[in-house]
Scaffold this motif. Structure first.
Motif, short mmCIF file in Angstrom:
data_model
loop_
_atom_site.label_atom_id
_atom_site.label_comp_id
_atom_site.label_asym_id
_atom_site.label_seq_id
_atom_site.Cartn_x
_atom_site.Cartn_y
_atom_site.Cartn_z
N GLU A 646 6.55 9.82 16.08
CA GLU A 646 4.79 11.58 15.85
C GLU A 646 4.87 12.17 17.22
O GLU A 646 4.90 13.49 17.23
CB GLU A 646 4.09 10.86 15.71
CG GLU A 646 3.70 10.35 14.79
CD GLU A 646 2.12 9.69 14.44
OE1 GLU A 646 1.69 9.37 15.13
OE2 GLU A 646 1.64 8.59 12.81
N ASP A 647 5.55 11.17 18.10
CA ASP A 647 6.02 11.97 19.14
C ASP A 647 6.79 12.03 20.36
O ASP A 647 7.22 10.77 21.12
CB ASP A 647 4.13 11.79 19.76
CG ASP A 647 4.13 13.19 21.80
OD1 ASP A 647 5.98 13.28 22.18
OD2 ASP A 647 3.07 13.10 22.02
N ARG A 665 9.53 17.48 19.06
CA ARG A 665 8.50 16.52 19.84
C ARG A 665 8.27 15.65 18.14
O ARG A 665 7.95 14.79 18.20
CB ARG A 665 6.81 17.13 19.55
CG ARG A 665 6.85 18.19 20.58
CD ARG A 665 6.77 17.57 22.05
NE ARG A 665 5.92 16.14 22.35
CZ ARG A 665 4.85 16.84 22.89
NH1 ARG A 665 4.15 18.10 23.55
NH2 ARG A 665 3.56 16.10 23.26
N SER A 666 8.44 15.90 17.17
CA SER A 666 7.93 15.40 15.76
C SER A 666 9.25 14.72 14.73
O SER A 666 9.82 16.49 14.50
CB SER A 666 6.53 15.99 15.25
OG SER A 666 6.71 14.86 14.01
N ASP A 689 2.28 21.16 18.49
CA ASP A 689 1.83 19.62 17.62
C ASP A 689 1.50 19.15 16.53
O ASP A 689 0.81 18.70 16.05
CB ASP A 689 -0.30 20.43 17.91
CG ASP A 689 -0.82 20.28 20.15
OD1 ASP A 689 -0.16 20.07 20.41
OD2 ASP A 689 -0.86 20.81 20.11
N ARG A 691 2.61 17.34 13.23
CA ARG A 691 3.15 16.33 12.98
C ARG A 691 2.97 16.49 11.39
O ARG A 691 2.96 16.85 10.83
CB ARG A 691 1.84 14.84 13.52
CG ARG A 691 1.18 15.16 15.40
CD ARG A 691 2.47 14.55 16.23
NE ARG A 691 2.32 14.21 17.44
CZ ARG A 691 2.30 15.75 18.15
NH1 ARG A 691 3.34 16.63 17.69
NH2 ARG A 691 2.47 15.57 19.51
N SER A 693 3.19 13.66 8.21
CA SER A 693 2.27 12.96 8.18
C SER A 693 3.21 11.80 6.82
O SER A 693 4.45 11.97 6.07
CB SER A 693 1.63 13.05 6.43
OG SER A 693 1.65 13.77 5.67
#
Length: 931
Positions: A646-647, A665-666, A689, A691, A693
């Protein structure tokens, strides 16, 4: 038969009697209650005994552990002190004056240290403090265990307990080797720890227990000697009275509890904990009769409580039968009459309850309530019918907005209010706002904001208590001073807040306003609550319908995405086309701008980047290869399962510094699998930001399965083409051997005969020459027929670039005209499929052949460009250009394959060929194919 019939009648009477007799029912319920309670009491008693026993053991173990930690801290302080002394220049140089001052400061700061000594390399006492009485200067102590241990280590050591000769007190010595600047052993510095200080601590702890509890606590050293005991007389004694099953585990680094019998057959609970830094142990013991005294008391209390429960229950049932059961039978009969009649009751029917209505207890209250019930039943019927009608209207829609509007319209009709509103949580703003209203000003609606933590808000109090909250008069209620100004401006004095309790819809409250002070009756509150329950159910249904619709849309979108990827990867059998098409579809479906595909060749352990989007050129070079098990894709290829990060800056299991520099990032990476083996990886990444799922990872895994199958199909296609080419080559070799070789042999024979007959029989020589000519023509036709199935030797062992360069060089040496040939490439050269290399080489051959035969050019240029996902071939000359009269025969009978053959080759590769020409200025042939 009569006896059987009688038994059946008796059985029916018993069943009917139990059904009608509340006393028998309560007796049966009493037995059903008592039996489980007794069983539960026994189970609870057993469980509680085991739990209390565990608590006692845990308490003793915690005490032993606390003592061990305190002892360990004291010893560690002593070890650090002696280690610091060994580094002091005065100790190293044996400066007695300086050591006296230094040692005095240490003993004043550490009351547990009794003696500090400096020994020479042979164990001779050079100095100790305090110096008297009983000076040991000059005496050897090399036999001491601490001196022997210090000889073989540079770390501080702790001795066994012994009686210090100077102080005549039980001590344990901490010591460390003293070494010169060059590392030479020059002696030992040691400190004696007064064991009495540890014993004082244990004595303080033991005094907290009563003498009859026989509580004992002690510390033993690695030899099993007592080095700390509340009674100083036990110091340095061997603990023979304690079983080895307790001493050995404690000295071996284990902790726990043990119950065993001592010499007088008394059962003792032992708790032991090691002192980890020095190999000592702490032992706490006491008789089980004292340790578990509370447990036994609890057991007796449970038995007594069980007996009391039985007696009280029996008396309770007897009183209940007389004071409650029989009166309830009368009330039950009266309630049946009330339910059967919807008008007023007869006078004699109410008179029968007169003795009960005079009672001051609940039975009397119930009687009075039942007699008043008849007067309110008709009114209640009217209210319920109205509630049913309004509830049906509220639940008639599944749209949230329509549901809220229906709630407001129907509550105004049901409770006769002019102003009302629904306040709901705005999840984005994190506060409650009016969702819809009736009779309120726009200014009030737009300005009302309620924080979820607002303590004095009626709406928040209703939500927290889950019950209606009413403020009958805002002006007179001291709990709401902050709302008076707003209420005055809007013109209302009374508020009723009713919570709309749902699980899936946002929290909401129904607010009812009245312009005058108003106290809602219990029946009105109950009616409002019932309506609120129906309204909440309608909101819940609308919210669930919305969630179901969203979930259905997600499923449809996933299926559409899988179908799109399946169609995309099935459009070509060329591996690069499959990968690029699949990656385009994945990036679009996953709504990201970064994706990649790694593939692993058969028999290799290296992943190679075959397709990517969103990578910078520098990052693509850095990530060109990954070994199995290394990095994110290497781990996925080795494990064969998806990985979601996720990060990368927080929870990445693998170091990703380059990815952080790239701004990724993801991550979501899945394996490409075919025939239960991993052939590569498929990954996507996001910046910012965004992300991914779990549902998206599952979708990507499904796509990865399709892409893996497409990769395997492309590889099988390539291998089948290679195998077909090899088979065709072998066939053509046999054909050439059987046709061309024999034809050439015949030509040689005829030419030799011509040579022999040329002078003697010219006419026969001419016939032999004619037969040789016929054989040559036939062999030429066979060669032209066979050339379509052969791969030129020029491509064997070299790449397309090398083959074209060699062909141009050989052509330049062979041609006798002034044609200048040039060759160039652009882009990063890469290996192409055999099909692409063969056809591009053939097109180059034919184009250059046409230039030599027809263009009358002075120079020609061949360019190969390796571009993203495709290869570009350009052949250009400065000749007379392509005119209809100058075009070569498309049939290829002039020795080439013709322009039609060149175009067909480009089309077979999934590409195209373009021809541009200006008469007198030359011509250009451009071929673009995937690769």
């Amino acid at each position: 038969m009569e006896i059987a019939t009688g038994n059946q009648e008796e059985s029916r009477r018993v069943k009917f009697s139990i059904r009608r007799d509340l006393g028998l029912q309560l007796l049966a319920l009493y037995l059903l209650l008592v039996v489980p309670v007794l069983a539960g009491a026994l189970v609870f008693d057993s469980f509680a005994q085991a739990r209390l026993e565990q608590d006692v053991k845990a308490a003793d173990l915690a005490l032993a552990r606390a003592i061990a930690l305190e002892t360990d801290a004291t010893l560690n302080n002593a070890l650090r002190t002696v280690a610091q002394l060994a580094q002091h220049p005065a100790v190293i140089a044996v400066d007695r004056d300086e050591m006296q001052s230094l040692f005095a400061d240490v003993t004043r700061a550490r009351s547990d240290i009794g003696l500090i000594s400096r020994l020479g390399p042979g164990g001779v006492m050079l100095y100790h403090y305090p110096t008297g009485p009983g000076s040991m200067l000059g005496l050897k102590s090399d036999f001491r265990d601490y001196f022997q241990a210090a000889l073989h280590t540079d770390r501080p050591v702790v001795s066994k307990g012994f009686v210090s000769p100077p102080t005549r007190q039980p001590v344990a010595t901490t010591a460390i080797a003293v070494r010169s600047a060059s590392g030479e052993f020059i002696g030992v510095v040691a400190t004696d720890i007064r064991l009495q200080s540890l014993s004082d601590i244990l004595a303080t702890i033991a005094r907290e227990y009563r003498a009859e509890e026989q509580f004992r606590v002690l510390i033993v050293d690695s030899a099993g000697h007592v080095i700390a005991h509340p009674d100083p007389s036990f110091l340095l004694d061997e603990m023979d009275s304690i079983t080895p099953e307790v001493i050995q585990p404690a000295l071996s680094g284990h902790s726990g509890n043990l119950i065993c019998f001592c010499e007088n057959d008394e059962e003792i609970l032992y708790s032991y904990v090691p002192v980890p830094s020095v190999g000592w142990g702490v032992i706490v013991s006491r008789p089980t009769t004292a340790a578990f005294a509370t447990l036994r008391t609890f057991h007796r209390a449970v038995l007594a409580a069980t007996v009391v429960f039985l007696v009280i229950g029996l008396l309770f049932w007897l009183v209940l039968s007389r004071q409650v059961i029989r009166p309830l039978e009368r009330l039950a009969e009266f309630s049946r009459l009330v339910g059967r009649r919807r008008g007023s009751l007869r006078l004699e029917e109410g008179t029968r309850l007169a003795p009960l209505s005079g009672r001051q207890d609940q039975i009397g209250h119930l009687t009075r309530s039942l007699t008043g019930m008849a007067q309110s039943i008709e009114k209640r019927f009217v209210e319920l019918s109205t509630l049913l009608e309004t509830s049906q209207t509220v639940v008639a829609s599944l749209d949230v907005t329509d549901v809220i509007d229906n709630i407001l319209d129907q509550v105004r009709r049901l409770l006769n209010v002019e102003r009302c509103a629904v306040v709901a949580l705005d999840e984005q703003a994190g506060e409650f706002r009016i969702r819809a209203s009736r009779g309120l000003s726009e200014q009030y609606v737009s300005r009302l904001r309620i924080a979820p933590s607002e303590p004095s808000s009626p709406s928040m109090r209703a939500l927290h208590s889950r019950t209606p909250v009413q403020v009958s008069d805002i002006e007179g209620d001291y709990l709401y001073p902050d709302f008076r100004q707003r209420a005055r401006a809007e013109g209302h004095r009374s508020i009723l807040a009713i919570p709309l309790l749902t699980k899936h819809a946002p929290p909401a409250v129904l607010l009812l306003y009245k312009s005058e002070p108003y106290q809602y009756s219990p029946s009105e509150l109950e009616l409002a609550s019932s309506f609120a329950n129906h309204a909440a159910m309608a909101l819940e249904n609308a919210a669930l319908f919305s969630l179901t619709d969203e979930e259905l849309q997600k499923q449809v979108q996933s299926l559409r995405a899988l179908n799109q990827v399946a169609l995309t990867v099935s459009q070509s059998l060329l591996l690069d086309d499959v990968l690029n098409n699949a990656l385009d579809a994945v990036v679009q479906v996953m709504e990201t701008d970064t994706g990649w595909v790694y593939l692993m060749a058969e028999g290799e352990t290296t992943l190679r980047l075959r397709a990517h989007q969103g990578f910078s050129a520098r990052f693509a070079r850095q990530a060109a290869e990954q070994e199995i098990g290394a990095g994110v894709d290497g781990w996925v290829a080795q494990a064969g399962k998806p990985l979601l990060i996720e990060d990368t800056s927080q929870d990445s299991p693998h170091p990703l510094p380059a990815s952080l520099e790239e701004g990724l990032r993801s991550f979501a990476v899945v394996p490409l699998q075919a025939k239960e083996s991993v052939v590569g990886t498929l990954g996507v990444a996001s910046r910012g930001d965004r992300r991914f799922s779990d549902d998206e990872v599952n979708l990507l895994s499904a796509i990865g399965g399709q892409v893996g199958l497409a990769v395997e199909n492309a590889r099988l296609y390539r291998r089948s083409r290679q195998a077909a080419t090899l088979d065709e080559r072998n066939r053509m070799a046999r054909e050439i051997h059987d046709s061309l070789a024999q034809g050439l042999t015949g030509i040689i024979v005829q030419l030799e005969a011509t040579e022999r007959l040329a002078k003697r029989r010219p006419e026969q020589a001419v016939r032999a020459l004619q037969r040789a000519l016929d054989l040559a023509r036939h062999s030429l036709q066979e060669a032209r027929r066979s050339v379509w199935g052969l791969r030129p030797r020029t491509l064997e062992g070299v790449t397309l670039v090398g083959a074209v360069a060699n062909y141009i060089a050989a052509m330049q040496e062979r041609e006798e005209n002034d044609l200048a040939l040039h060759f160039s490439i652009s882009g990063e050269e890469r290996a192409l499929s055999p099909d692409v290399e063969l056809n591009l080489f053939r097109i180059t051959q034919e184009a250059l052949s046409n230039i030599v035969r027809h263009a009358q050019a002075h120079s020609a240029h061949v360019h190969l460009g390796f571009e993203e996902g495709q290869v570009r071939l350009v052949v250009q000359d400065d000749g007379r250009g392509l005119l209809p009269a100058n075009l070569p025969d498309p049939s290829g009978d002039d020795g080439g394959f013709g322009l039609i053959g060149m175009k067909e080759r480009a089309s077979l590769l999934g590409g195209e060929m373009r021809i541009s020409s200006v008469p007198g200025e030359g011509a250009q042939i451009k071929v673009i194919v995937p690769g």
